[in-house]
Design a protein around this motif. Structure first.
Motif, PDB file in Angstrom:
ATOM      1  N   ALA A   5       0.838  -1.211   0.000  1.00 32.66           N
ATOM      2  CA  ALA A   5       0.000   0.000   0.000  1.00 32.66           C
ATOM      3  C   ALA A   5       0.870   1.256   0.000  1.00 32.66           C
ATOM      4  N   ALA A   6       1.913   1.250   0.811  1.00 34.94           N
ATOM      5  CA  ALA A   6       2.815   2.412   0.861  1.00 34.94           C
ATOM      6  C   ALA A   6       3.504   2.617  -0.481  1.00 34.94           C
ATOM      7  N   LYS A   7       3.848   1.533  -1.139  1.00 34.66           N
ATOM      8  CA  LYS A   7       4.500   1.620  -2.448  1.00 34.66           C
ATOM      9  C   LYS A   7       3.583   2.314  -3.456  1.00 34.66           C
ATOM     10  N   GLN A   8       2.286   2.127  -3.290  1.00 35.93           N
ATOM     11  CA  GLN A   8       1.302   2.766  -4.173  1.00 35.93           C
ATOM     12  C   GLN A   8       0.927   4.169  -3.686  1.00 35.93           C
ATOM     13  N   GLY A   9       1.482   4.578  -2.541  1.00 32.05           N
ATOM     14  CA  GLY A   9       1.200   5.900  -2.012  1.00 32.05           C
ATOM     15  C   GLY A   9      -0.044   5.985  -1.139  1.00 32.05           C
ATOM     16  N   LEU A  64      -4.119   3.275   4.048  1.00 27.45           N
ATOM     17  CA  LEU A  64      -4.237   1.816   4.000  1.00 27.45           C
ATOM     18  C   LEU A  64      -3.014   1.155   4.624  1.00 27.45           C
ATOM     19  N   ALA A  65      -1.849   1.684   4.355  1.00 28.31           N
ATOM     20  CA  ALA A  65      -0.624   1.122   4.936  1.00 28.31           C
ATOM     21  C   ALA A  65      -0.681   1.171   6.460  1.00 28.31           C
ATOM     22  N   LEU A 113       9.843   4.989   5.045  1.00 28.06           N
ATOM     23  CA  LEU A 113      10.721   5.384   3.930  1.00 28.06           C
ATOM     24  C   LEU A 113       9.902   5.837   2.723  1.00 28.06           C
ATOM     25  N   TYR A 114       8.871   5.067   2.378  1.00 29.21           N
ATOM     26  CA  TYR A 114       8.007   5.476   1.266  1.00 29.21           C
ATOM     27  C   TYR A 114       7.325   6.807   1.576  1.00 29.21           C
ATOM     28  N   ARG A 115       6.888   6.981   2.809  1.00 24.24           N
ATOM     29  CA  ARG A 115       6.236   8.242   3.205  1.00 24.24           C
ATOM     30  C   ARG A 115       7.211   9.419   3.050  1.00 24.24           C
TER      31      ARG A 115
END
Length: 106
Positions: free
Chosen positions: A30-34, A38-39, A99-101
């Motif tokens: 979910a984080a990878k998709q932004g 959800l993440a 990290l994605y955030r």
């Protein structure tokens, strides 16, 4: 032969430990998709699932501390493996989500 209560506790380790790992992986995806809402939700669900597995483990440890030890079985080892792997995945997933955030924050 393993009694029904012990088998149920071991299966909770397997189910909820594995569930925690699955939720952690879903949080990363979910984080990878932004989708950080959800993440965060998936990380919360991972925590809940792993807490249930940990309670099962604690019950087993309490029984052993009270002198009701049981034979270590392959199924029990498998359950412990699921719990420990789930905890490790959840901890790593928290870091990866952050990290994605960070990467996506302007």
């Amino acid at each position: 032969m393993m009694d029904e209560k012990k088998l149920q506790e071991i299966m909770e380790l397997v189910m909820y430990g594995g569930g925690g790992k699955s939720y952690a992986i879903e949080a990363i995806q979910a984080a990878k998709q932004g989708d950080f809402d959800l993440a965060d939700y998936k990380l919360s669900e991972a925590e809940k699932s792993l807490l249930r597995a940990h309670h099962a483990q604690t019950d087993m440890l309490s029984q052993e501390a009270n002198g009701n030890s049981s034979e270590v079985s392959l199924l029990m080892v498998h359950g412990q493996d699921h719990l420990m792997t789930g905890i490790a995945f959840k901890d790593l997933a928290k870091e990866i989500v952050e990290l994605y955030r960070f990467i996506r924050t302007p």
